[in-house]
Design a protein around this motif. Structure first.
Motif, PDB file in Angstrom:
ATOM      1  N   LEU A   1     -29.052 -57.337 -37.601  1.00 39.59           N
ATOM      2  CA  LEU A   1     -28.848 -56.017 -36.997  1.00 39.59           C
ATOM      3  C   LEU A   1     -27.538 -55.391 -37.450  1.00 39.59           C
ATOM      4  N   GLU A   2     -26.499 -56.198 -37.671  1.00 37.15           N
ATOM      5  CA  GLU A   2     -25.240 -55.655 -38.185  1.00 37.15           C
ATOM      6  C   GLU A   2     -25.405 -55.156 -39.612  1.00 37.15           C
TER       7      GLU A   2
ATOM      8  N   GLU B   1     -28.308 -61.195 -34.720  1.00 40.28           N
ATOM      9  CA  GLU B   1     -27.112 -60.350 -34.709  1.00 40.28           C
ATOM     10  C   GLU B   1     -26.677 -60.013 -36.130  1.00 40.28           C
TER      11      GLU B   1
ATOM     12  N   GLY C   1     -27.443 -48.107 -42.318  1.00 40.55           N
ATOM     13  CA  GLY C   1     -28.027 -46.905 -41.736  1.00 40.55           C
ATOM     14  C   GLY C   1     -29.501 -47.054 -41.413  1.00 40.55           C
ATOM     15  N   TRP C   2     -29.933 -48.278 -41.160  1.00 38.77           N
ATOM     16  CA  TRP C   2     -31.342 -48.567 -40.886  1.00 38.77           C
ATOM     17  C   TRP C   2     -31.579 -48.485 -39.379  1.00 38.77           C
ATOM     18  N   SER C   3     -32.641 -47.821 -38.976  1.00 41.21           N
ATOM     19  CA  SER C   3     -32.910 -47.625 -37.550  1.00 41.21           C
ATOM     20  C   SER C   3     -34.158 -48.367 -37.087  1.00 41.21           C
TER      21      SER C   3
ATOM     22  N   THR D   1     -17.127 -56.514 -39.430  1.00 36.76           N
ATOM     23  CA  THR D   1     -17.966 -55.336 -39.665  1.00 36.76           C
ATOM     24  C   THR D   1     -17.586 -54.654 -40.974  1.00 36.76           C
TER      25      THR D   1
ATOM     26  N   LYS E   1     -36.459 -52.128 -36.424  1.00 32.49           N
ATOM     27  CA  LYS E   1     -36.303 -53.251 -35.517  1.00 32.49           C
ATOM     28  C   LYS E   1     -36.761 -54.538 -36.196  1.00 32.49           C
TER      29      LYS E   1
ATOM     30  N   ALA F   1     -27.185 -51.863 -39.336  1.00 31.62           N
ATOM     31  CA  ALA F   1     -26.293 -50.788 -38.897  1.00 31.62           C
ATOM     32  C   ALA F   1     -25.453 -50.284 -40.063  1.00 31.62           C
TER      33      ALA F   1
END
Length: 328
Positions: free
Chosen positions: A240-241, A237, A247-249, A294, A251, A244
C-alpha cells in the motif's frame, strides 16, 4: 586508511565507495571492468581482473598496502579462500558482506527446512541453517563467513544484509508490485499469506552507510552485524505504501493459495516471518537510518517507473486468470 574493495560497481557498491571517499579514505576497487562504472566515483582507483585468479594481482594489492579489504562479492567458500589467501598478512582487517540467508529461519521461509518454525526476531546468534552447499564453488554465504572467521590473522567483520531495495536494484524487487499498477489494474491479487507476513528490508543508501560505518570503525573488528530497518512493515503495508507513492488508488485482494492462478503461487512458508534484529549495530556503532522510509519508497518507485517496459523479464502476469479467480 587505504581500503581495497572487491566488487562494488553496481547498486549498493557505488554508495559504499562514495561514503568511504567522502570520509577521506583511499579506495582501490577490484572488478572485471565489464559492468558500466558510470555510478562509481571518479576518484576511486581501479584494478581490473577476475576474482577467480585473484592471486594473480597479489603484487598490485601489496603495492597499494591496504589497511582493510572490503569483500562485497564473496559468494562461496572458494571466493572467501581466495580473498584470505591474498590479504592475510597484508591487510589488518577484512569486512565481508554476507546475507541473512545464513539463518535457519530463511531456510524455513523458502521451504528448504521443514523441521519447525524459528523464533523471531533473528539475532546474530540465531541458529544458522543446517543445509550447506556440497560444492565449495556454489553459492553459500555461510561457508564463506566461516572461512573468514577461521582466519585468525585477518580479523573479519561480517555484515548480514536484508532484502535491499532502491534505485539501481538489478533484481527489480519493486517491479512485481508496480507492474499491475502501471498496467492500470484496480485490484492486485495475492496469496493471503502475504497479508501479515513481515520481512526486514533495507534502503540501498542506508545499507551502504552501515557498511561504510562498520568498515572504518575499529569497534567493529571481529564482530558480526545484522543490517536493515528497525521495524519492518507487513507485506500489505509495504504494498500500500508503494501504491501511495505511485499514485495508485486500487486495492489489494488476498485469496487462499488453492484459489490463485499458478503464477501467483510462491511456495513461501508464510508462518515464518523473516524479521531481523538490528539492535547490535545501532548500540555498538551508533548506526541509524538517514532516509525516511516513505522517501526511500518514493525514490524507488520513481526509479522503477522510469525503467523501459521492454526491459521487463518474462511474459508478464496472466490478468485473465486473475480476474477469473477474483470472480469465483
Amino acid at each position: 586508511m587505504r581500503i581495497a574493495v572487491l566488487g562494488g560497481t553496481r547498486f549498493i557498491g557505488p554508495w559504499v565507495l562514495r561514503g568511504l571517499l567522502a570520509r577521506g579514505h583511499e579506495v582501490l576497487i577490484f572488478h572485471r571492468g565489464e559492468t558500466g562504472c558510470a555510478d562509481v566515483p571518479a576518484n576511486a582507483r581501479h584494478l581490473h581482473g577476475d576474482r577467480a585468479v585473484l592471486s594473480d594481482h597479489a603484487v598490485e594489492f601489496a603495492a597499494f598496502r591496504p589497511d582493510i579489504v572490503l569483500d562485497m562479492g564473496a559468494m562461496s567458500e572458494t571466493d572467501a579462500r581466495r580473498t584470505v589467501e591474498v590479504f592475510r598478512g597484508l591487510a589488518a582487517r577484512a569486512v565481508m558482506v554476507s546475507s541473512v540467508d545464513v539463518y535457519q529461519g530463511f531456510a524455513v521461509v523458502t521451504g528448504a527446512a521443514t523441521d519447525g518454525l524459528v523464533p523471531v526476531p533473528l539475532t546474530e546468534d540465531s541458529t544458522p541453517r543446517s543445509q550447506r552447499s556440497e560444492s565449495p564453488d556454489a553459492y553459500d554465504k555461510l561457508l564463506a563467513e566461516q572461512v573468514f572467521q577461521e582466519c585468525g590473522d585477518l580479523r573479519t567483520t561480517v555484515l548480514r544484509l536484508p532484502m535491499v531495495y532502491g534505485p539501481g536494484d538489478y533484481q527489480r524487487r519493486a517491479r512485481a508490485i508496480l507492474r499491475p499498477m502501471r498496467d492500470g489494474r484496480e485490484v492486485i491479487l495475492l496469496d493471503e499469506g502475504f497479508r501479515n507476513w513481515r520481512v526486514t528490508r533495507g534502503y540501498v543508501q542506508d545499507v551502504a552507510a552501515a557498511i561504510v560505518l562498520a568498515t572504518v570503525d575499529p569497534r567493529a573488528t571481529g564482530r558480526t552485524y545484522n543490517l536493515g530497518e528497525r521495524d519492518p512493515w507487513t507485506e500489505e503495508e509495504w504494498i500500500l505504501e508503494i501504491g501511495a507513492a505511485a499514485g495508485w488508488s486500487g486495492k489489494v485482494r488476498f485469496l487462499p493459495a488453492d484459489r490463485l492462478p499458478g503464477h501467483l503461487v510462491t511456495g513461501i512458508e508464510f508462518r515464518q516471518d523473516l524479521v531481523i534484529d538490528t539492535s547490535r549495530v545501532r548500540q555498538e556503532l551508533g548506526y541509524t537510518e538517514r532516509t525516511v522510509r516513505t522517501d526511500a519508497i518514493a525514490r524507488t518507485v520513481a526509479w522503477e517507473s522510469a525503467q523501459p517496459a521492454e526491459e521487463d523479464p518474462g511474459d508478464g502476469p496472466d490478468y485473465a486468470a486473475e480476474d477469473a479467480a477474483i470472480d469465483t
